[in-house]
Design an enzyme around this catalytic site. Sequence first.
Site, PDB file in Angstrom:
ATOM      1  N   ARG A 138       5.070   3.964   6.113  1.00  0.00           N
ATOM      2  CA  ARG A 138       4.767   3.945   7.494  1.00  0.00           C
ATOM      3  C   ARG A 138       4.724   2.590   8.175  1.00  0.00           C
ATOM      4  NH1 ARG A 138      -1.242   5.714   5.814  1.00  0.00           N
ATOM      5  NH2 ARG A 138      -2.174   3.869   5.324  1.00  0.00           N
ATOM      6  N   HIS A 198       0.812   6.426  -2.008  1.00  0.00           N
ATOM      7  CA  HIS A 198      -0.145   5.460  -2.225  1.00  0.00           C
ATOM      8  C   HIS A 198      -0.458   5.369  -3.595  1.00  0.00           C
ATOM      9  CE1 HIS A 198      -1.194   4.188   1.959  1.00  0.00           C
ATOM     10  NE2 HIS A 198      -2.305   3.425   1.581  1.00  0.00           N
ATOM     11  N   GLU A 214      -2.443   9.293  -0.356  1.00  0.00           N
ATOM     12  CA  GLU A 214      -3.447   8.271  -0.083  1.00  0.00           C
ATOM     13  C   GLU A 214      -4.863   8.948   0.152  1.00  0.00           C
ATOM     14  OE1 GLU A 214      -2.788   6.885   3.942  1.00  0.00           O
ATOM     15  OE2 GLU A 214      -4.133   5.176   3.780  1.00  0.00           O
ATOM     16  N   ASP A 234       0.874  -1.206   0.083  1.00  0.00           N
ATOM     17  CA  ASP A 234      -0.135   0.013  -0.073  1.00  0.00           C
ATOM     18  C   ASP A 234       0.785   1.287  -0.156  1.00  0.00           C
ATOM     19  OD1 ASP A 234       0.859  -0.690   2.648  1.00  0.00           O
ATOM     20  OD2 ASP A 234      -0.608   0.334   3.460  1.00  0.00           O
ATOM     21  N   ASP A 272      -5.757  -2.432  -2.864  1.00  0.00           N
ATOM     22  CA  ASP A 272      -4.785  -1.332  -3.611  1.00  0.00           C
ATOM     23  C   ASP A 272      -4.423  -2.097  -4.782  1.00  0.00           C
ATOM     24  OD1 ASP A 272      -4.943  -0.996  -0.769  1.00  0.00           O
ATOM     25  OD2 ASP A 272      -3.619   0.560  -0.946  1.00  0.00           O
ATOM     26  N   TRP A 301     -11.816  -5.760  -1.718  1.00  0.00           N
ATOM     27  CA  TRP A 301     -10.465  -6.052  -1.658  1.00  0.00           C
ATOM     28  C   TRP A 301     -10.116  -7.631  -2.122  1.00  0.00           C
ATOM     29  CZ3 TRP A 301     -11.473  -1.379  -0.264  1.00  0.00           C
ATOM     30  CH2 TRP A 301     -10.741  -0.631   0.055  1.00  0.00           C
ATOM     31  N   GLU A 310       2.894   0.167   7.968  1.00  0.00           N
ATOM     32  CA  GLU A 310       2.259  -1.099   7.544  1.00  0.00           C
ATOM     33  C   GLU A 310       2.686  -1.761   6.205  1.00  0.00           C
ATOM     34  OE1 GLU A 310      -2.059  -0.372   6.238  1.00  0.00           O
ATOM     35  OE2 GLU A 310      -2.051   1.460   7.260  1.00  0.00           O
TER      36      GLU A 310
HETATM   37  C1  BGC Z   1      -4.087   0.961   3.844  1.00  0.00           C
HETATM   38  C2  BGC Z   1      -4.663   0.999   2.643  1.00  0.00           C
HETATM   39  C3  BGC Z   1      -5.496  -0.147   2.665  1.00  0.00           C
HETATM   40  C4  BGC Z   1      -6.728   0.328   3.810  1.00  0.00           C
HETATM   41  C5  BGC Z   1      -7.792  -0.649   3.869  1.00  0.00           C
HETATM   42  C6  BGC Z   1      -4.777   1.500   4.951  1.00  0.00           C
HETATM   43  O1  BGC Z   1      -4.341   1.544   6.215  1.00  0.00           O
HETATM   44  O2  BGC Z   1      -2.857   1.983   3.788  1.00  0.00           O
HETATM   45  O3  BGC Z   1      -4.336   1.290   1.431  1.00  0.00           O
HETATM   46  O4  BGC Z   1      -6.238  -0.817   1.482  1.00  0.00           O
HETATM   47  O5  BGC Z   1      -6.042   0.545   5.028  1.00  0.00           O
HETATM   48  O6  BGC Z   1      -8.653  -0.194   4.751  1.00  0.00           O
END
Ligand code: BGC
Length: 876
Positions: A460, A761, A746, A456, A469, A521, A462
């Site tokens: 950060r 993003h 994002e 994503d 995505d 998703w 994640e």
């Molecule tokens: C991520 C996203 C993801 C989303 C889903 C985010 O925190 O960075 O890109 O698809 O959460 O809720």
Amino acid sequence: MIQACDLRCEYLTSPVLGLDVIPRFSWRLKGNGKKQTRYKIIVSDNFDDIERGIGNVWESEKDSSKNLNIEYEGPKLKAYKGYYWRVKLWDEKEEGPWSVTGYFEMGPLGDWKGKWITMPSPLSFKDPAHRHELFYAMYFRKEFLLNKEIEKARVYVSGLGVYELYLNGRRVGNNVLDPASTDYNKVALYSTYDVTQYLTTGKNSIGVILGNGRHIRDYGYSKPKLYLQLFVFYKDGSLEFICSDETWKVSHGPLRENGIYFGEVYDARNEISGWDLPGFDDENWSEVEIVEGPPLKAQLIPVMRVCEVIKPKRLWLSSRGTFIVDFGKNISGWVKLRVNNGKKGEKIIVRYAEVLDPSMDQLDMRNLRLARATDEYILKGQGVEIYEPRFTYHGFRYVEVEDYPGTLTSDDIEAMFVHTDVEKIGNFACSSELLNKIHSCVVNSQLANLMGIPTDCPQRDERMGWLGDAQLTVEEAMYNFDMAAFYTKYLMDIKLSQKEDGSISDVAPPYWKRYPSDPAWGTAYATILWYLYFFYEDRRVLEEHYDSLKRYVEFLRKNSPNHLTKLGQHGDWCPPGDKFPKRTPLILTSTWYYYHDTLILSEIAKILGKKEDEHEYRKLAGEIKEAFNRHFLRKVEDHTGRIVCFYRGIKLSPKDRIPTTQTCNVLPLWNKMVPEECREDVFKVLERLIEVDNDTHFDTGIVGTRYILEVLSENGRKDLALKLLLKEDYPSFGYMIRNGATTLWERWEKLEGIGMNSHNHVMLGSVDTWFYKYLAGIKPVAPGWKRVRIEPYFPNQIDFVLARINTPKGLLEISWKKQGEKYEVQVTISPNMVGTFVAPDGFKVSAVNNKQVDHRSTFEIEAGVYNIILERVREC
Ligand code: BGC
């Protein structure tokens, strides 16, 4: 005459080593012939035969235009053995020359002789922000004797999470952060290296540094571990294996703390001279511990590498005496630092960030949340020292260097842009600076998020393989890059994430166990599969994933009482002003994707000849469509008394007479779910939502944005799609660019501080498809780019466009420019591809290759170069 070029075996360029599947051959075409009418593939186990045009292992000659994924059908291929291959093509007139020679080699094919090893009790540290335990890097070594002359040698290695390999003190390969991440409880990828030149007859040694990567407790794994198998083939025909086992030794070294979010601490004072050379005294090193490991699978995707080195754009001193460096664009990777004459024990700290504090005096690291994103280097104090991290990466444009001895200059620091090294196949440029910048933002964001998995964001805490995505950007990615191998691997990740009940996780590999996925998703499974088939005519992936995809659709069915899907938590994620789509119901997006995936499943069943399933799922799709329309399609009177048709969203206030959003209407329009008698009305509502209610701006989250430009374009409003793209005020892409974006944000908002506001993003990057597909007008309309439709769009705001795609068939290029009242279009189309050229609305073709034609609006094209003149149709 035509010739095969760009030979690919399992989508990879030669030499392809360590294969563990039956190889498939592909090539692109070049030459001036029109069609491939016949091919001959030869496979030989020796170079002399292949050079003489003899396939002593397999020859296959067929009347066929196929150039993609032709499966090897000869005798069983042997473990460790290498094979050469070539192709010859015929066109409609004559036989062409042989292609260059490709090489592939089989891996151990299950002949695993080694053991997984780790360090018995490694030092650990707690990532202070995450509070989870990580381990100091482990240094493994093994010395061995090779007593005969070496013909060839290969290493098969998997180091979980990440490793670096050394042989006799030399670093092997330029892969970084290898291997690509997987669910390590289920599978680990091994890389294969040709190490013939690294070994000598006599004493040799292997060294491996092993880091945490994503093999961490937090994701459900234990200590890092290593598997290595060195295969030596002597000139006299005998074999030898050196494998990871209890005879190896392990120690800590200069690289201590390491973690992808954490960064690294490297204490150069602890460097161990000669640790990776023969003759080193490892008396004090520990024995290794033998542990269980997952099954091994060949890593058949382009590896991660330093793909671009970037010099500083600006460098200045902060009020605290630190140096701040701006690299001019937001990337994924790290910096390489050069230090001269520092003192032993001094520590340099490098911090990474995407944004600067407005004072320009410090970084703004708040949006990295828990990611520490800091590297530390402790000097050994000997002349010039060069440091670059190896087991972490950061998403950054700016770095701050603290306690650098002396003055940091532009020659002492450079940024390494690191990502999976996919081949760039698409190029786009036009006369609008803004559109070019949007395109470049998408390309940069896409690359920064190809890290063995599609992530994503790179910065950060994640960096997950969020399926949403990935699915939203698959088409854009396939226009820009050769994504075939990458997505083949990612589909495996998704499949492995599937649970017994058919559900899959929002992220794959499922390091975060987010079951069941939001259908917007989870659709990544069906969507990526479909595009992989459609762009690369890959039938094998359909066969491999059919049953699992069916189980996933059945899971949706179970969770959709009355065909309305109850699952979902993100929906049309991140519309302007919010994270959550307050006005577009989750049940609408979820049910829409249930329909979408069911249709894909039935389409795949058709291709695979599963008639019963085809009908079953087509019928189911019909029922979902009906339920969708029954539940969401509304007809009401507007304030003028006119009946309007729209798909209902969430009513936020009693005054909301027509509670709907752009996304609510875009989705059913996109896949033609709207009953014919309502289509025009629904489209009008969409136009009004854009032009009147939102002053020609997006009101869409990531899901709606993926489809809106296409819906407008397919319904005669390319002009409106372009207007949206040319906007520069909030919310728009132009707004991001005006605010200095070099990668996509994002959120539509310019946000700072802690929270969800990544500046890199790719999930809104789906818009890039529009440039290729509608502005240049290139659309594949049959699997494998066999047939294309070319229909450029000539808006007043733009004077020229160029789009070039090195498709799986070969080159396809279109450029057009405005010349007074006329437009000149140049189309180059590769052999074995046919197409229809369609004049844009309001234009007619008046000449082709200097010959007048009678104002046609469409004509068929085949391989060749076309110069086409178009004139405006006079209005009567
Ligand atoms: C991520 C996203 C993801 C989303 C889903 C985010 O925190 O960075 O890109 O698809 O959460 O809720």
